[in-house]
Motif scaffolding. Structure first.
Motif, PDB file in Angstrom:
ATOM      1  N   GLY A  73      92.870 -31.393  97.917  1.00  0.00           N
ATOM      2  CA  GLY A  73      92.182 -30.898  96.885  1.00  0.00           C
ATOM      3  C   GLY A  73      92.175 -29.141  96.792  1.00  0.00           C
ATOM      4  N   ASP A  74      92.539 -28.581  97.738  1.00  0.00           N
ATOM      5  CA  ASP A  74      92.612 -27.165  97.640  1.00  0.00           C
ATOM      6  C   ASP A  74      93.439 -26.672  96.774  1.00  0.00           C
ATOM      7  N   LEU A  75      93.325 -25.553  96.155  1.00  0.00           N
ATOM      8  CA  LEU A  75      94.139 -24.678  95.034  1.00  0.00           C
ATOM      9  C   LEU A  75      94.629 -23.662  95.916  1.00  0.00           C
ATOM     10  N   HIS A  76      96.103 -23.583  95.932  1.00  0.00           N
ATOM     11  CA  HIS A  76      96.584 -22.399  96.486  1.00  0.00           C
ATOM     12  C   HIS A  76      96.339 -20.996  95.389  1.00  0.00           C
ATOM     13  N   PRO A  77      95.889 -19.918  96.233  1.00  0.00           N
ATOM     14  CA  PRO A  77      95.289 -18.880  95.299  1.00  0.00           C
ATOM     15  C   PRO A  77      96.386 -18.379  94.147  1.00  0.00           C
ATOM     16  N   VAL A  78      97.723 -18.435  94.696  1.00  0.00           N
ATOM     17  CA  VAL A  78      98.696 -18.002  93.689  1.00  0.00           C
ATOM     18  C   VAL A  78      99.030 -18.866  92.462  1.00  0.00           C
ATOM     19  N   ILE A  79      98.759 -20.347  92.651  1.00  0.00           N
ATOM     20  CA  ILE A  79      98.524 -21.347  91.700  1.00  0.00           C
ATOM     21  C   ILE A  79      97.332 -20.971  90.924  1.00  0.00           C
ATOM     22  N   ALA A  80      96.163 -20.838  91.660  1.00  0.00           N
ATOM     23  CA  ALA A  80      95.117 -20.554  90.873  1.00  0.00           C
ATOM     24  C   ALA A  80      95.383 -19.358  89.700  1.00  0.00           C
ATOM     25  N   ALA A  81      95.911 -18.235  90.129  1.00  0.00           N
ATOM     26  CA  ALA A  81      95.983 -17.023  89.289  1.00  0.00           C
ATOM     27  C   ALA A  81      96.984 -17.464  88.151  1.00  0.00           C
ATOM     28  N   MET A  82      98.076 -18.380  88.486  1.00  0.00           N
ATOM     29  CA  MET A  82      99.102 -18.694  87.529  1.00  0.00           C
ATOM     30  C   MET A  82      98.593 -19.503  86.348  1.00  0.00           C
ATOM     31  N   ASN A  83      97.743 -20.601  86.952  1.00  0.00           N
ATOM     32  CA  ASN A  83      96.980 -21.348  85.979  1.00  0.00           C
ATOM     33  C   ASN A  83      96.168 -20.531  85.355  1.00  0.00           C
ATOM     34  N   VAL A  84      95.355 -19.691  85.551  1.00  0.00           N
ATOM     35  CA  VAL A  84      94.633 -18.893  84.694  1.00  0.00           C
ATOM     36  C   VAL A  84      95.553 -18.107  83.609  1.00  0.00           C
ATOM     37  N   MET A  85      96.601 -17.877  83.901  1.00  0.00           N
ATOM     38  CA  MET A  85      97.456 -17.167  83.113  1.00  0.00           C
ATOM     39  C   MET A  85      98.289 -17.972  82.231  1.00  0.00           C
ATOM     40  N   ARG A  86      97.982 -19.236  82.123  1.00  0.00           N
ATOM     41  CA  ARG A  86      98.860 -20.309  81.336  1.00  0.00           C
ATOM     42  C   ARG A  86     100.211 -20.167  81.427  1.00  0.00           C
ATOM     43  N   TYR A  87     100.840 -20.170  82.565  1.00  0.00           N
ATOM     44  CA  TYR A  87     102.524 -20.261  82.725  1.00  0.00           C
ATOM     45  C   TYR A  87     102.789 -21.584  81.929  1.00  0.00           C
ATOM     46  N   ASP A  88     103.991 -21.403  81.386  1.00  0.00           N
ATOM     47  CA  ASP A  88     104.665 -22.720  80.630  1.00  0.00           C
ATOM     48  C   ASP A  88     105.531 -23.443  81.500  1.00  0.00           C
ATOM     49  N   ALA A  89     106.214 -22.666  82.572  1.00  0.00           N
ATOM     50  CA  ALA A  89     106.867 -23.386  83.486  1.00  0.00           C
ATOM     51  C   ALA A  89     107.465 -22.490  84.660  1.00  0.00           C
ATOM     52  N   ALA A  90     107.892 -23.029  85.529  1.00  0.00           N
ATOM     53  CA  ALA A  90     108.177 -22.244  86.866  1.00  0.00           C
ATOM     54  C   ALA A  90     109.467 -22.986  87.697  1.00  0.00           C
ATOM     55  N   THR A  91     110.230 -22.114  88.476  1.00  0.00           N
ATOM     56  CA  THR A  91     111.175 -22.781  89.348  1.00  0.00           C
ATOM     57  C   THR A  91     110.829 -22.124  90.827  1.00  0.00           C
ATOM     58  N   LEU A  92     111.550 -23.139  91.743  1.00  0.00           N
ATOM     59  CA  LEU A  92     111.446 -22.681  93.121  1.00  0.00           C
ATOM     60  C   LEU A  92     112.378 -21.665  93.439  1.00  0.00           C
ATOM     61  N   GLY A  93     111.997 -20.666  94.396  1.00  0.00           N
ATOM     62  CA  GLY A  93     112.703 -19.828  95.178  1.00  0.00           C
ATOM     63  C   GLY A  93     112.906 -20.232  96.301  1.00  0.00           C
ATOM     64  N   ASN A  94     113.827 -19.567  97.443  1.00  0.00           N
ATOM     65  CA  ASN A  94     114.220 -19.884  98.806  1.00  0.00           C
ATOM     66  C   ASN A  94     112.961 -19.688  99.640  1.00  0.00           C
ATOM     67  N   HIS A  95     112.129 -18.915  99.379  1.00  0.00           N
ATOM     68  CA  HIS A  95     111.194 -18.758 100.211  1.00  0.00           C
ATOM     69  C   HIS A  95     110.153 -19.522 100.000  1.00  0.00           C
ATOM     70  N   GLU A  96     109.974 -20.389  99.106  1.00  0.00           N
ATOM     71  CA  GLU A  96     109.201 -21.539  99.020  1.00  0.00           C
ATOM     72  C   GLU A  96     108.977 -22.429 100.334  1.00  0.00           C
ATOM     73  N   PHE A  97     110.097 -22.706 100.785  1.00  0.00           N
ATOM     74  CA  PHE A  97     110.264 -23.440 102.004  1.00  0.00           C
ATOM     75  C   PHE A  97     110.028 -23.045 103.341  1.00  0.00           C
ATOM     76  N   ASN A  98     109.614 -21.665 103.454  1.00  0.00           N
ATOM     77  CA  ASN A  98     109.233 -21.228 104.680  1.00  0.00           C
ATOM     78  C   ASN A  98     107.983 -21.720 105.704  1.00  0.00           C
ATOM     79  N   PHE A  99     107.102 -22.291 104.933  1.00  0.00           N
ATOM     80  CA  PHE A  99     106.072 -22.770 105.396  1.00  0.00           C
ATOM     81  C   PHE A  99     106.373 -24.400 105.361  1.00  0.00           C
ATOM     82  N   GLY A 100     107.371 -25.139 105.117  1.00  0.00           N
ATOM     83  CA  GLY A 100     107.716 -26.471 105.250  1.00  0.00           C
ATOM     84  C   GLY A 100     107.472 -27.058 103.922  1.00  0.00           C
ATOM     85  N   LEU A 101     108.146 -28.130 103.819  1.00  0.00           N
ATOM     86  CA  LEU A 101     107.955 -28.836 102.595  1.00  0.00           C
ATOM     87  C   LEU A 101     106.554 -29.689 102.287  1.00  0.00           C
ATOM     88  N   PRO A 102     105.970 -30.303 103.086  1.00  0.00           N
ATOM     89  CA  PRO A 102     104.640 -30.645 102.752  1.00  0.00           C
ATOM     90  C   PRO A 102     103.695 -29.665 102.418  1.00  0.00           C
TER      91      PRO A 102
END
Length: 619
Positions: A73-102
């Motif tokens: 149930g935790d909300l990642h702080p970056v996602i929390a900030a992006m939710n507040v700003m009402r993003y319409d869509a996003a894609t992945l970068g290569n560094h998204e995988f640095n901490f593992g897929l799960p």
């Protein structure tokens, strides 16, 4: 319709430098958010997109990944900030995988906007249409936009997500056998007609990929040029290389109009990194006979800070209170984590001169890696091989600006200082290499220096196109680098002068390095995964790898010593050139350490318009 872009945020939300423990005006999504709010108010129609590398890259991101974790149930702080700003869509970068897929999937699960990635595959098919993907390849946003009379019209905006196919190699220890990829342009070519058939009126390609070579080649990392030429692309959002488009960085390049902000005629934008800029593409649309088409466009970038004539950085906007509130708890916890004491140092540790001489900030990493691998490899088939260690100075100015240096004063050491020393979540490994492979590796690193002329004064020494994180130093050897010889490799790693030799007097334990002898080289997983670009995959062998973060190894190294008395040992130097001088840029703070440099002579020449200090080196 206005397309707003952020990219390469690298978990920078608060305008705060966690490594040096002070606020900073030149980064942070909280500042970019104020630009977003203003840009939205200027127009009636807009969408907000992010093109990847948002999870990793700051102490905030590391704290959530390594110390706190994402509980149910935790909300990642970056996602929390992006939710507040009402993003319409996003894609992945290569560094998204640095901490593992799960971890990545847990982080994006609670986003209030869709993530798309067309070439992140769980199973590769015969064609892109047959691929099985981790995430949807694209999204079609159903929106209503108003014309100049105020009348609303429905429009369907297709957003296609792409990232460099090399991500499977760069994070092979995390995702090997779990994820696969496909060429960016091949994927886009197949899916754009599919998006049109699915009802997309206009198509935005959201590519975590930079502006690289103009001529297409399969597997390109930076494929913006050929993407921009594809039929059906109405707007192209780029990133990954941390550059700015449109800007003077791309002046006089073929197929580019930096006034209108087009690449091969396609509206294009790239918004820097760490929230430094907001990217904007204004599309002027016509609706006729039931179809939408782009009549004209204007791309631009807006900065959160500017550099004054005296080289000072001053803010242009304040932080968004809503974004700060969304992340405040995680920010405070990160500060507590980074301020945790871990030891003491008798001497200051900095990277101000790491590109021109031996540097303790690099050697500390090398020594820790070397001792760790030696302990792990003391038994087994490779226990008799001598152990070397390779590391690069990660923080040496560049696009990060004059504050992007390791700078640790003498005195107490804290967790933040270890982050300052090693800012990436790399893990430890060791390679079995011949002396000839090691020599070629060093020749690749020596490409950071410009080709200079002996006997000439004040020649620029450093090639700005060569990133400092590719300048590997190999500890355990001694050698000189002669930049009066042409580089054997270009900054991209292509062999350009096969006969050239910049590495001189390469010795191991006082004797010339045996090019046929084998060595173990302690390094990190990223360098291991890219080894074929450095010295040839056939000549290398990974003989040791563990998912242990190198910063953890540094932590263990530092905490075992009551007081760290770290001073550089002879390792490498610029070859002597009487009557010759070079100029280079580093932090203006470096001037106070000139007296500590020993047998190398460097003059301080003042500061330039970008806030860097200018220095002269007499080799």
């Amino acid at each position: 319709m206005r397309i707003l872009q952020t990219g390469d945020l690298h978990a920078h939300v608060f305008p705060f430098d966690y490594d040096h423990d002070h606020p900073i005006d030149t980064l942070g999504l909280a500042r970019t958010a104020s630009l977003i709010t203003a840009a939205r108010k200027e127009v009636g129609n807009s969408i907000l997109l992010d093109n990847g590398d948002f999870l990793q890259g700051s102490a905030l991101g590391d704290y959530v990944a390594y110390d706190r974790g994402l509980r149910d149930g935790d909300l990642h702080p970056v996602i929390a900030a992006m939710n507040v700003m009402r993003y319409d869509a996003a894609t992945l970068g290569n560094h998204e995988f640095n901490f593992g897929l799960p971890f990545m999937m847990a982080a994006i699960r609670r986003s209030q906007f869709p993530f798309v990635s067309a070439n992140t595959l769980i199973e590769r098919g015969e064609t892109p249409h047959d691929d099985k993907r981790l995430l949807p390849p694209y999204v079609i946003l159903n929106r209503r936009i108003r014309d100049k009379t105020g009348k609303a019209h429905p429009i369907r905006i297709g957003v296609l997500g792409l990232l460099p196919p090399q991500f499977t190699t760069w994070d092979e220890t995390q995702i090997d056998g779990k994820l696969f990829s496909r060429d960016i342009v091949e994927t886009a070519t197949a899916l754009i007609p599919e998006m049109k058939a699915a009802g997309a009126d206009i198509i935005v390609v959201l590519a975590h990929s930079g502006i690289g070579e103009r001529i297409y080649s399969n597997g390109m990392e930076n494929a913006a040029y050929p993407l921009a030429r594809l039929p059906g692309v109405d707007a192209l959002v780029t990133g990954h290389t941390h550059m700015l488009f449109p800007s003077q960085q791309f002046a006089n390049m073929p197929g580019i109009d930096i006034t209108r902000g087009t690449l091969e005629g396609t509206p294009t934008v790239m918004a820097g990194f760490w929230g430094s800029h907001l990217g904007l593409i204004d599309l002027f649309l016509e609706h006729k006979c039931g179809k939408w088409r782009v009549l004209d466009s204007q791309s631009s970038i807006r900065a959160i800070a500017e550099t004054t004539p005296d080289g000072k950085r001053v803010p242009l906007v304040e932080s968004s209170p809503r974004v700060l509130r969304a992340v405040q708890h995680h920010h405070d916890a990160t500060l507590d984590y980074m301020r945790y004491p871990v030891g003491k140092t008798k001497v200051p540790i900095h990277s101000f001169f790491a590109l021109v001489k031996d540097c303790i900030s690099v050697q500390l990493i090398c020594r820790a890696q070397q001792r760790f691998v030696a302990q792990k490899m003391k038994r087994g088939p490779h226990s008799s091989l001598p152990i070397l260690s390779a590391a690069a100075p990660f923080k040496c100015g560049g696009w990060g600006g004059p504050e992007n240096y390791t700078n640790i004063p003498a005195g107490p050491l804290h967790q933040r200082n270890l982050s300052d020393l090693y800012c990436f979540p790399n893990t430890i490994c060791a390679l079995r290499l011949r002396g000839a492979d090691i020599l070629d590796w060093l020749e690749r690193s020596a490409g950071i220096f410009n080709h200079v002329t002996r006997g000439k004064h004040d020649q620029p020494l450093l090639n700005d196109a060569f990133p400092s994180y590719s300048f590997d130093v190999i500890y355990g050897l001694t050698y000189q680098i002669d930049p009066s010889q042409p580089p054997r490799y270009c900054p991209q790693g292509t062999l350009i002068n096969p006969q050239s030799q910049r590495i001189r007097n390469l010795h191991y334990k006082g004797k010339p390095l045996d090019l046929d002898a084998y060595f173990l080289v302690a390094t990190n997983n990223y360098r291991s995964s890219t080894r074929s670009a450095i010295y040839g995959a056939d000549a290398s062998e990974v003989v040791f790898a563990e998912p242990i973060n190198i910063r953890t190894i540094l932590y263990n190294e530092v905490t075992q010593k009551p007081v760290l008395d770290a001073r550089p040992l002879p390792n490498w130097s610029i070859a002597p050139m009487p009557g010759t001088s070079f100029t280079f840029e580093t932090s203006p703070d470096a001037a106070r350490f000139l007296a500590d440099l020993g047998n190398i002579w460097i003059d301080h020449l003042g500061e330039n318009a970008n806030g860097f200090g200018r220095y002269r080196l007499w080799p």
